[in-house]
Design a protein around this motif. Structure first.
Motif, PDB file in Angstrom:
ATOM      1  N   SER A   1     -43.156 -27.579 -24.719  1.00 52.89           N
ATOM      2  CA  SER A   1     -41.922 -28.083 -25.324  1.00 52.89           C
ATOM      3  C   SER A   1     -42.127 -28.459 -26.783  1.00 52.89           C
ATOM      4  O   SER A   1     -41.273 -28.184 -27.638  1.00 52.89           O
ATOM      5  CB  SER A   1     -41.411 -29.292 -24.532  1.00 52.89           C
ATOM      6  OG  SER A   1     -42.366 -30.346 -24.542  1.00 52.89           O
TER       7      SER A   1
ATOM      8  N   SER B   1     -36.402 -25.716 -16.390  1.00 50.09           N
ATOM      9  CA  SER B   1     -37.335 -25.624 -17.526  1.00 50.09           C
ATOM     10  C   SER B   1     -38.794 -25.706 -17.098  1.00 50.09           C
ATOM     11  O   SER B   1     -39.684 -25.382 -17.890  1.00 50.09           O
ATOM     12  CB  SER B   1     -37.027 -26.744 -18.523  1.00 50.09           C
ATOM     13  OG  SER B   1     -37.360 -28.004 -17.964  1.00 50.09           O
ATOM     14  N   ARG B   2     -39.055 -26.121 -15.903  1.00 50.27           N
ATOM     15  CA  ARG B   2     -40.451 -26.162 -15.458  1.00 50.27           C
ATOM     16  C   ARG B   2     -41.080 -24.756 -15.444  1.00 50.27           C
ATOM     17  O   ARG B   2     -42.279 -24.610 -15.688  1.00 50.27           O
ATOM     18  CB  ARG B   2     -40.526 -26.772 -14.053  1.00 50.27           C
ATOM     19  CG  ARG B   2     -40.053 -28.215 -13.960  1.00 50.27           C
ATOM     20  CD  ARG B   2     -40.088 -28.693 -12.524  1.00 50.27           C
ATOM     21  NE  ARG B   2     -39.530 -30.045 -12.367  1.00 50.27           N
ATOM     22  CZ  ARG B   2     -39.391 -30.670 -11.196  1.00 50.27           C
ATOM     23  NH1 ARG B   2     -39.784 -30.061 -10.079  1.00 50.27           N
ATOM     24  NH2 ARG B   2     -38.874 -31.869 -11.138  1.00 50.27           N
ATOM     25  N   GLN B   3     -40.274 -23.722 -15.143  1.00 43.53           N
ATOM     26  CA  GLN B   3     -40.799 -22.371 -15.065  1.00 43.53           C
ATOM     27  C   GLN B   3     -40.168 -21.433 -16.102  1.00 43.53           C
ATOM     28  O   GLN B   3     -40.784 -20.447 -16.489  1.00 43.53           O
ATOM     29  CB  GLN B   3     -40.524 -21.797 -13.660  1.00 43.53           C
ATOM     30  CG  GLN B   3     -41.332 -22.428 -12.546  1.00 43.53           C
ATOM     31  CD  GLN B   3     -42.812 -22.107 -12.655  1.00 43.53           C
ATOM     32  OE1 GLN B   3     -43.193 -21.091 -13.248  1.00 43.53           O
ATOM     33  NE2 GLN B   3     -43.655 -22.980 -12.121  1.00 43.53           N
TER      34      GLN B   3
ATOM     35  N   TYR C   1     -34.807 -29.059 -14.253  1.00 48.16           N
ATOM     36  CA  TYR C   1     -35.668 -28.491 -13.216  1.00 48.16           C
ATOM     37  C   TYR C   1     -36.042 -27.049 -13.549  1.00 48.16           C
ATOM     38  O   TYR C   1     -37.204 -26.631 -13.389  1.00 48.16           O
ATOM     39  CB  TYR C   1     -34.953 -28.529 -11.861  1.00 48.16           C
ATOM     40  CG  TYR C   1     -34.736 -29.916 -11.295  1.00 48.16           C
ATOM     41  CD1 TYR C   1     -35.552 -30.978 -11.665  1.00 48.16           C
ATOM     42  CD2 TYR C   1     -33.704 -30.168 -10.400  1.00 48.16           C
ATOM     43  CE1 TYR C   1     -35.340 -32.247 -11.151  1.00 48.16           C
ATOM     44  CE2 TYR C   1     -33.479 -31.425  -9.879  1.00 48.16           C
ATOM     45  CZ  TYR C   1     -34.299 -32.472 -10.257  1.00 48.16           C
ATOM     46  OH  TYR C   1     -34.092 -33.729  -9.745  1.00 48.16           O
TER      47      TYR C   1
ATOM     48  N   GLU D   1     -38.820 -32.852 -18.184  1.00 54.93           N
ATOM     49  CA  GLU D   1     -39.328 -32.061 -17.068  1.00 54.93           C
ATOM     50  C   GLU D   1     -40.341 -30.997 -17.487  1.00 54.93           C
ATOM     51  O   GLU D   1     -41.264 -30.692 -16.725  1.00 54.93           O
ATOM     52  CB  GLU D   1     -38.148 -31.377 -16.349  1.00 54.93           C
ATOM     53  CG  GLU D   1     -37.146 -32.331 -15.715  1.00 54.93           C
ATOM     54  CD  GLU D   1     -37.695 -33.006 -14.472  1.00 54.93           C
ATOM     55  OE1 GLU D   1     -38.717 -32.528 -13.932  1.00 54.93           O
ATOM     56  OE2 GLU D   1     -37.120 -34.018 -14.050  1.00 54.93           O
ATOM     57  N   ALA D   2     -40.190 -30.441 -18.662  1.00 56.95           N
ATOM     58  CA  ALA D   2     -41.038 -29.312 -19.046  1.00 56.95           C
ATOM     59  C   ALA D   2     -42.451 -29.774 -19.397  1.00 56.95           C
ATOM     60  O   ALA D   2     -42.712 -30.963 -19.602  1.00 56.95           O
ATOM     61  CB  ALA D   2     -40.407 -28.568 -20.234  1.00 56.95           C
ATOM     62  N   ASP D   3     -43.353 -28.759 -19.500  1.00 56.59           N
ATOM     63  CA  ASP D   3     -44.727 -29.056 -19.896  1.00 56.59           C
ATOM     64  C   ASP D   3     -44.739 -29.527 -21.348  1.00 56.59           C
ATOM     65  O   ASP D   3     -44.145 -28.888 -22.224  1.00 56.59           O
ATOM     66  CB  ASP D   3     -45.569 -27.781 -19.750  1.00 56.59           C
ATOM     67  CG  ASP D   3     -47.015 -28.037 -20.126  1.00 56.59           C
ATOM     68  OD1 ASP D   3     -47.690 -28.793 -19.409  1.00 56.59           O
ATOM     69  OD2 ASP D   3     -47.439 -27.492 -21.166  1.00 56.59           O
TER      70      ASP D   3
ATOM     71  N   LEU E   1     -37.035 -21.858  -9.251  1.00 53.35           N
ATOM     72  CA  LEU E   1     -38.435 -22.010  -9.671  1.00 53.35           C
ATOM     73  C   LEU E   1     -39.316 -20.930  -9.047  1.00 53.35           C
ATOM     74  O   LEU E   1     -40.407 -20.660  -9.563  1.00 53.35           O
ATOM     75  CB  LEU E   1     -38.949 -23.408  -9.280  1.00 53.35           C
ATOM     76  CG  LEU E   1     -38.245 -24.597  -9.947  1.00 53.35           C
ATOM     77  CD1 LEU E   1     -38.860 -25.910  -9.506  1.00 53.35           C
ATOM     78  CD2 LEU E   1     -38.326 -24.478 -11.462  1.00 53.35           C
TER      79      LEU E   1
END
Length: 1742
Positions: free
Chosen positions: A833, A768-770, A766, A827-829, A720
């Motif tokens: 998504s 995919s958050r960034q 995890y 997990e993603a925004d 991340l």
């Protein structure tokens, strides 16, 4: 008895009554004191020795008795006489033994045991007596030349006890022993030497002066001894002599005896030691061990060099090695203390022999083996104390350490360890060479036992700070690991486990306590922490490292380069045992970097199942943080304690660990921007430490999937903060590759594979958050590969050609894409998504395609979860992105086409399916083509859900069914909230009556299902529907003004309100309330819940609170309340519809629901009863017929209540009809009588009618004449039918007030009826008119139908239960409990049990009603009319209760009335009635003072007459009751009122004192005590007064009472205790009276110790009433022939005690002793025991 005092003279100045001081005086027939005391103790006539001799001979004969307790008593008597007359008794004993040369060994042993107990006491015997006993013991000791332990051992103990008691006694014994030894020619008896040796041990100072002489006499004969047991005895004695001389060494005795010891030593060593008997050799060697230090010093030094080889030669013989080693140890210790150099010439063979003696595997459960082992080690310790010898020993050990024999090496290690622990300073110069040798052993040893021994040596070296080499650390660490397959050749499974545990504990001990190893351990353990082979012990390594870094956070090392650590660790990762130690470079060890250690710890923390390991690692990191970065202290000090606190909670721990990694990376990344990328590389580089396929290794490796998953998640969290695209792609590929490499074949379940790739999916989530774009691209590629269709060529249709591997690979790819896509959506925004989803629907199409073609539950579940995640994102972004999801109708059709049917393998998918339906309805959208039909979805959902719920069972036939039921219940419980949520979404979309009709129509069939679980769930869904409808319904112009479904809905739901399931009932009442509220809103446009005047809502709330009860009566009441509310709330136009629906509901499959319908129907009949008056007759007839055919019990209740309403109008007529029904009543009639009791007014009329019918009726057929016949007596018909009706009515609580109003009449009627029904049979059956459909076939030739159930009835039981119900209803529990005490009351053939309950009955009445109350007077008046009844049973009841009321102290008119009726009953023809009257008269003394005086003369006259009444064999013993009554009156009235007949009464009852009957005997004893109670002797009475006449009776009865006190009957004992106290107060003996009061008083309620008490009490009587001693003896003599064994034995004891206090002894005394001696032959063992004790008292000194 422990008393040895004199028995004479209570007033003598010098006589003692307590102690041991009179023993010698008594023995010499001389006592001091007054004349009486002297006469009793010393001035005995000449014939007393003759008596004593004869008695002792009888006692000696008693030692052969077959009873053990008798023999013990005989021994105690002998001991007593020996203590009191030691000299004379010893003479008689010696003479008896000489006259009985053939006495059995057992008898001799008992006699010797008696002597031993006397001489073993603290007080010594006179010398003359001792002399006799010593001679006797010596005679028995040496009588038999062989060993006879039964006799010789106690004889030996006698001599030792006398010799130990005092110096003078010791001289006597020693003289006698020496004289006996010299009196025989040749060798002394072996037991003499044994005795001398034992005496030397017990009294060394007394024996030491005689040792020289004894040895001098023994020496000439030692050489000639041939027998082994004689040698053993002499060796034992000489050895003990030597120990005594060593102990008394300060007095010079040892030097004086050295010559004799030396001579004996030569004989023992040179001649006797060659004996072949092992026990003899052991004794000789032990003696030599003690003798050797006493030899002359010059001889010791001269012989040392020759002696040691001789001792070593003994090991080659079959001699006990422990004894030889003990002797050798004594020799070495003595010589090393004098001159160590004398052993120089023999030290080498000595060490060699000692080395051979070391035990390799000492068995610690065998003390002798362990003792020998440590004796050998002690020899090494002694030799090592001399420097030249220690060097030779260490050289020898080094040689043996290099030996090929494992046993030799192990022996060396054991000796080395012992020397290190005991005298390390003496061997310090050889330790370096030893350590080098041990290093070689560490690498080469294979045996487990050898490794354990090595471990002990390593610990000893470490404790002495001699370890500086890492090889020792490697050995301990390496063997902390478990073997994968322990070799049985090297050790057992248990030994392997013991080695592992020992190494673990040793490692921690070294890390925590041995400070010199800290730096070495830090470096080595850090290296082992990052090696694959040591993964299993990382928890212990972390624990040790935590301890080390807690002491010092710094470490001395060269930081390894980036390439060095991997290069160093790689060979070890292969598991090579020889290469897993650190590489040495420039003299310093290289250890892994801090980031490498941190990465390793993060992965290990991922396995939360290893709680202990995680805890240790966290503790280690807490102290290791300065190595990573000192600035981490504040962060880790805050985070690590939280992790430790939540370590047992998996989800909380995982979240905290996630936050810990994130915060640490962010913090360190802020300090060093390259740290995240560097850490990610470190983590990726450690993947080899967690292989999917564990390598073959000698050591055990655990499953590492959890650690590998945590490593991948740590990589993802680190990414991340990484911006390098190449690094990101590389790590994503690493995670994907890792997931695809997981094993999946036919042996692995798909669900297990899903669990294995879950960490990979979570890691991708995890990332995919960034880095969402990179991930979507990667997943799209995978989806295209996995979803690609296969070739359609020719060979693709040949099913026998199948590429299974490729299918599995595609399955793995597809599952990973689905799982990862779901995690990304979580997990993603959300905005990002959803935008990706709109721009490219490849992944969504992939999901739809896989869901359509796959039947695998694992992937279907994953797809559904992913779709849920998509829906959650859509709902979250509904306002920002209003565009709906494409293809949602297609998705819904596909989802709801998933079949949930038997065998329900796909049931776990149902909650997700329902939630998806709910979410899609909520998503909605303007596109009608994509809209979802909620009704269709709901119908399919209900069919799936309730169809599955129908399979639930309450009982199981097998374990499989139980497991299947649990499976169904678990997933249905998860699905029910989702089904409710689906209904909510449908109703909120369109809240109209049509929607409500649709949902209720679907649910209707399920709410009436036979399965209760289905009904529960359907009711919950129904209730939830109405709740949502109320909140969402529309009110206004478009809404209807009436709710036409009200009646129909209520008719359907009312049966459910009375469902058999409590949950269904409660929920249904809630549904009923909501239905009424909906109707109220539509019809009145008001909300009922906010209407303050709506009381019906409060009533419904109360119903909901209580409807869950299982009490049928309460449910019935609540159903009536429900019916009332419905009647008040529904409109008139709904009545018809409601009734039709309700009647239809009577066919409900649930019986309880049918009951509910009948209850409501009954309510309407009650309301309209006035309009149905013309149908009342038909209703009665039809109701009785309906009751016979109806099968639902509570439905019958409505019919019965209609009959009760009819009874209110025609009570007598209906009651007559009911009483004419056959007995016993059937359940319907029983229920009818219960319902009658619900109306108090109707109950009162019925009870009055019953009392009127019973008042003049006879309860027995044929009246009193029938009782005189011999055939079975029968109860009358109609009265018994009334009792059967009362039996059902009286338990009803509603009639309590009516019963209280008629209490006296009903109570007396029931009390007398219970007596009258005793032993009565039920009446003959009554002819009842048959119903029209009955035929005459049931009649017999006698003209009646037999009634088998009637014959089984017990009228007395019916009356008893009716009586109990009556009292219980009135809350008179105390009286009601009386009737339950005796279980045999109802089946009694006479009045015995009935009479027993009258006393507690009267007490209960007195307490509940109060004696002076009008209610009690009313009851007595009601009962008095039965005193003159012509029926015996009624008279017994009335007179019996009156007699039990007298003790309650009635007064005034009540007392007069009771006693008047009792007096009238004295002349009753029935003996039972007369006996009851006598009992009542006996209680007159308990009346108040005024009433007692008034009626005492009448009562006494009646009781005196009763004593002479000959009737004693009926239910009541009239003479016994008369005596008891007289006792009561004597206690209550003043003495002067009854003094005139005291003496005559005492004389009349004296024969009863020995009566066979216990109760008669007890009553007579108590009556005699009551006569004495009122007397007071002030000393002024004349010889002719009544007091003087009574005194004669006191003297005559005193000791018979005392003897009866010893009986086993508790009642007699209690009576004698009380009477004796009263008698003693009249004897003019204050001390006797005082002791009687203290020992026999009520405060001494514990069990009396009669034997102790009678001794002290009789002594006191003899001292105070000396003039009457002969009278007392005369009164006891007849009791020697008593029928009770206790009395016979006690009489002997009392006579024996009294005889000591006679002022003159005469021929009569000899006759008395002879009579007691006769009892020694009594058939009862108890009597024989007490006779022996008595003779001890007779001749003893009391």
């Amino acid at each position: 008895m422990n008393d040895r005092g004199g028995g004479g003279g209570g007033d003598g100045g010098g006589s003692s009554t307590s102690g041991n001081n009179n023993k010698s005086a008594a023995g010499n027939n001389a006592a001091t004191g007054s004349a009486a005391a002297a006469a009793s103790s010393s001035a005995a006539p000449v014939d007393k020795p003759t008596i004593l001799e004869g008695v002792l001979h009888n006692i000696f004969d008693g030692l052969t008795d077959k009873e053990e307790q008798v023999r013990v008593a005989m021994q105690q008597a002998i001991v007593k006489i020996l203590e009191t007359h030691p000299q004379r008794a010893a003479e008689i004993l010696s003479e008896h033994r000489s006259q009985q040369p053939k006495m059995s060994e057992q008898t001799v042993a008992m006699l010797l045991d008696c002597i031993r107990r006397v001489v073993g006491a603290e007080t010594p015997l006179p010398p003359a007596a001792n002399q006799k006993l010593i001679a006797l013991a010596l005679q028995e000791l040496t009588r038999n030349p062989e060993h006879v332990p039964l006799i010789q051992n106690p004889a030996q103990r006698i001599l030792v006890a006398i010799g130990r008691s005092s110096p003078e006694s010791c001289e006597q014994v020693m003289e006698a022993l020496q004289e006996k030894g010299t009196s025989t020619d040749g060798v002394a008896h072996f037991m003499l030497m044994q005795c001398l040796g034992l005496l030397a041990t017990e009294n060394p100072s007394g024996v030491a002066p005689h040792i020289k002489a004894i040895l001098g006499r023994c020496q000439p004969h030692l050489v000639g001894i041939r027998h082994d047991h004689i040698k053993q005895a002499h060796a034992y004695a000489i050895g003990r002599f030597s120990e005594a001389l060593l102990e008394e060494g300060g007095k010079g005795e040892g030097e004086n005896c050295s010559t004799e010891i030396s001579v004996a030593y030569d004989v023992l060593f040179n001649q006797w030691l060659h004996s072949r008997e092992p026990k003899v050799c052991v004794e000789i060697l032990q003696a030599l061990s003690s003798m050797y230090p006493l030899l002359p010093k010059d001889r010791i030094q001269d012989q040392a060099a020759r002696l040691v080889p001789q001792i070593l030669a003994l090991y080659r013989r079959s001699v006990d090695r422990n004894a030889v080693t003990q002797f050798l140890c004594s020799v070495l210790k003595t010589n090393l203390a004098l001159n160590a150099t004398v052993l120089d010439g023999i030290i080498d063979p000595l060490v060699t022999h000692l080395f051979d003696l070391v035990c390799v595997y000492p068995d610690y459960e065998k003390p002798q083996t362990v003792k020998g082992h440590y004796e050998v080690l002690r020899c090494f310790h002694l030799l090592a104390g001399h420097h030249p010898y220690s060097t030779r020993i260490m050289d020898t050990l080094l040689i043996h350490l290099r030996n090929n024999s494992e046993r030799e090496r192990m022996k060396s290690l054991l000796i080395l360890t012992h020397l290190l622990n005991s005298c390390a300073g003496n061997i310090e110069n050889r330790i370096p060479a030893t350590i080098e040798c041990l290093k070689q052993l560490i690498l080469s040893e294979r045996g487990i036992k050898m490794k354990l021994t090595l471990l002990k040596t390593i610990v000893a070296l470490a404790q002495k700070s001699h370890i500086r080499d890492k090889e020792f650390v490697w050995f301990v660490v390496r063997h902390s690991c478990r073997y994968s397959k322990p070799s049985q050749e090297h050790g057992s499974q248990e030994e392997h486990a013991n080695l592992v545990l020992s190494c673990e504990n040793t490692l921690y001990m070294l890390a925590s306590t041995v400070g010199t190893l800290d730096e070495l351990l830090k470096r080595e353990l850090l290296n082992y922490l990052i090696l694959l082979d040591y993964t299993d012990i990382c928890g212990n390594l972390a624990k040790c490292l935590a301890s080390l870094f807690a002491k010092s956070p710094h470490i001395e090392y060269d930081i390894a380069g980036e390439d060095a650590a991997p290069e160093q660790a790689t060979p070890d990762g292969g598991g090579a045992t020889g290469e897993d130690r650190s590489v040495i470079k420039r003299g310093k060890v290289m250890v892994p970097g801090a980031e490498t250690i941190y990465a390793r710890c993060l992965a290990l923390l991922g396995n939360q199942q290893c709680i202990k390991r995680c805890s240790n690692i966290l503790s280690f990191l807490r102290y290791y943080h300065p190595q990573v970065n000192p600035a981490l202290e504040e962060l880790w000090e805050r985070r690590i304690p939280d992790l430790l606190l939540q370590i047992n909670r998996e989800s909380a721990y995982r979240q905290l660990l996630h936050d810990f990694v994130l915060e640490t990376n962010e913090f360190l990344g802020g300090l060093d921007e390259n740290f995240p990328q560097r850490l990610a590389s470190k983590l990726a580089d450690q993947m080899y430490l967690y292989p999917m396929q564990l390598p073959h290794s000698e050591w055990h490796l655990p499953d590492l999937s959890a650690e590998r998953g945590m490593l991948l998640q740590a990589v993802a969290l680190t990414l991340l903060q990484v911006t390098d695209v190449a690094c990101i792609y590389t790590k994503i590929d690493l995670i994907v590759t890792s997931a695809r490499q997981e094993r999946l074949d036919k042996h692995v379940k798909h669900a297990d594979y899903e669990k294995r790739i879950e960490p990979c999916a979570r890691a991708l989530g995890y990332i995919s958050r960034q880095h969402l774009g990179h991930l979507v691209k990667k997943l799209t590629e995978l989806a295209q590969i996995g979803g690609r269709k296969h070739s359609t060529g020719f060979f693709s249709n040949l099913h026998f050609i199948k590429d299974t591997h490729k299918e599995l690979e595609n399955y793995k790819s597809n599952l990973l894409v689905v799982k990862a896509f779901g995690r990304i959506m979580d997990e993603a925004d959300p905005l990002q998504s959803i935008q990706h989803l709109d721009e490219d629907d490849t992944l969504l199409g992939f999901l739809i395609q896989q869901l359509a073609v796959h039947k695998d539950q694992t992937i279907m579940s994953a797809i559904l979860q992913t779709l849920l995640s998509i829906c959650n994102q859509l709902i979250a972004t509904k306002d920002q992105l209003p565009a709906p999801l494409r293809h949602r109708k297609q998705i819904m059709e596909t989802v709801f086409n998933i079949p949930i049917e038997a065998p329900f393998h796909d049931l776990p998918l149902l909650p997700t399916i329902l939630k998806l339906g709910t979410d899609f309805i909520r998503i909605g959208g303007p596109d009608t083509e994509e809209c979802v039909d909620g009704g269709v979805i709901f119908e399919i959902a209900c069919r799936n859900f309730f169809g599955c719920a129908q399979q639930l069972k309450m009982k199981f036939d097998s374990q499989e069914e139980d497991e299947r039921n649990s499976f169904l219940a678990k997933h249905l419980n998860e699905s029910l909230p989702q089904l409710n949520a689906l209904v909510r979404a449908i109703v909120e979309l369109d809240a109209s009556p049509a929607t409500l009709d649709l949902i209720i129509g679907i649910l209707e069939g399920w709410t009436r299902d036979r399965n209760s679980e289905v009904r529960i769930c359907a009711s919950h869904v129904f209730n939830n529907t109405l709740e949502v409808y109320i909140k969402a319904m529309k009110i206004g112009c478009e809404a209807p003004s009436k709710f036409n479904q009200t009646g129909q809905m209520l008719g359907k739901i009312v049966p459910r309100c009375i469902d058999s399931n409590g949950t269904v009932r409660q929920v249904s009442v809630d549904i009923l309330q909501k239905t009424l509220e909906i109707a109220c809103i539509y019809e009145t446009l008001t909300i009922a819940s906010i209407d303050s005047t709506a009381d019906w809502l409060k009533e419904i709330e109360a119903i909901k609170e209580h409807i869950i009860t299982d009490e049928p009566k309460q449910i019935y009441n609540l159903a009536g309340d429900i019916a009332k509310i419905i009647a008040l709330r529904i409109s008139s136009f709904q009545y018809l519809q409601f009734c039709k629906t309700l009647l239809h509901s009577l066919r409900d499959p649930e019986q309880s629901s049918t009951i509910g319908a009948s209850v409501v129907l009954k309510f309407f009949i009650q309301q309209k009863g006035s309009e149905l008056f013309h149908a009342i007759p038909d209703l009665v007839r039809d109701s009785l017929l309906a009751l016979q055919v109806c099968e639902v019990p509570r439905a019958k209740s409505g019919v019965l209540k209609a009959l009760v309403a009819l009874t209110k109008h025609h009570p007598k007529l209906v009651c007559a009809e009911m009483l004419a029904q056959p007995l016993p009543y059937d359940p319907n009639l029983v229920e009818y009588w219960h319902l009658v009791c619900n109306d108090p007014e109707l109950t009162g009329i019925t009870l009055d009618n019953f009392l009127q019918l019973l008042s003049g009726a006879s309860l027995q057929e044929g009246g009193q004449e029938a009782s005189l016949s011999e055939r079975q007596k029968l109860a009358s018909g109609q009265p018994f039918a009334i009792f059967c009706a009362l039996h059902e009515m009286l338990p009803c609580k509603d009639i309590k007030g009516q019963l209280e109003t008629r209490f006296s009449d009903i109570f007396c009627m029931l009390l007398t009826s219970l007596s009258s029904y005793t032993n009565l049979a039920p009446p003959n059956p009554v002819n009842v008119s048959l119903s029209p459909n009955q035929t005459q076939s049931g009649k017999t030739k006698f003209g009646f139908v037999p009634n088998k159930d009637l014959v089984k009835l017990n009228p007395c039981q019916i009356a008893l239960e009716t009586f109990q119900a009556f009292l219980t209803n009135l809350e008179m529990e105390q009286i009601a409990s009386v009737l339950t005490v005796n279980n045999q009351l109802a089946s009694s053939a006479d009045w015995h049990n009935y009479i027993e309950l009258l006393t507690p009955m009267a007490i209960g009445l007195g307490q509940q009603l109060q004696l002076g109350s009008p209610q009690m007077r009313q009851l007595v008046n009601s009962l008095s009319k039965y005193v003159a009844s012509p029926h015996d049973g009624q008279r017994v009841a009335a007179v019996g209760l009156f007699s039990r009321l007298v003790p309650l102290k009635p007064t005034g008119e009540l007392a007069a009335s009771i006693l008047l009726h009792l007096g009238a009953a004295l002349s009753d023809p029935n003996a039972v009635v007369r006996g009851l009257s006598i009992q009542g008269m006996g209680y007159v003394g308990q009346l108040g003072e005024k009433e007692a005086k008034r009626y005492s003369e009448t009562a006494i006259g009646a009781l005196l007459k009763g004593v002479d009444d000959p009737v004693g064999d009926c239910l009541i013993n009239i003479p016994l009751e008369s005596m008891r009554g007289l006792s009561g009156i004597l206690r209550a009235l003043p003495s002067e009122r009854v003094e005139s007949f005291h003496v005559s009464l005492a004389i009349r009852i004296r024969p009863f004192l020995g009566n066979y009957a216990l109760e008669m005997r007890e009553a007579a004893i108590q009556l005699f005590g009551d006569i004495c109670e009122g007397k007071h002797d002030d000393g002024s009475s004349s010889p002719t007064s009544s007091m003087e006449a009574l005194r004669e009776q006191l003297i005559a009865n005193l000791f018979p009472l005392l003897l009866h006190l010893s009986e086993s009957e508790a009642a007699i004992v209690a009576a004698c205790r009380g009477t004796l106290q009263r008698v003693c107060r009249l004897l003019n003996a204050p001390k006797v009276a005082q002791m009687a009061q203290q020992q026999l008083g009520e405060e001494r309620s514990h069990q009396l110790n009669y034997n102790i008490f009678v001794l002290e009490f009789v002594k006191l009587i003899a001292l105070e009433l000396t003039d009457h001693i002969q009278d007392f003896i005369d009164s006891c003599l007849p009791q020697l022939r008593s029928q009770w064994p206790e009395v016979r034995g006690s009489a002997a004891i009392v006579i024996g005690i009294l005889n000591n206090f006679l002022s003159e002894r005469n021929v009569h005394s000899e006759a008395v002793a002879s009579k007691i001696s006769v009892l020694l032959k009594d058939e009862q063992a108890l009597v024989r025991i007490r006779a022996a004790t008595a003779l001890g008292y007779f001749f003893g000194d009391i």
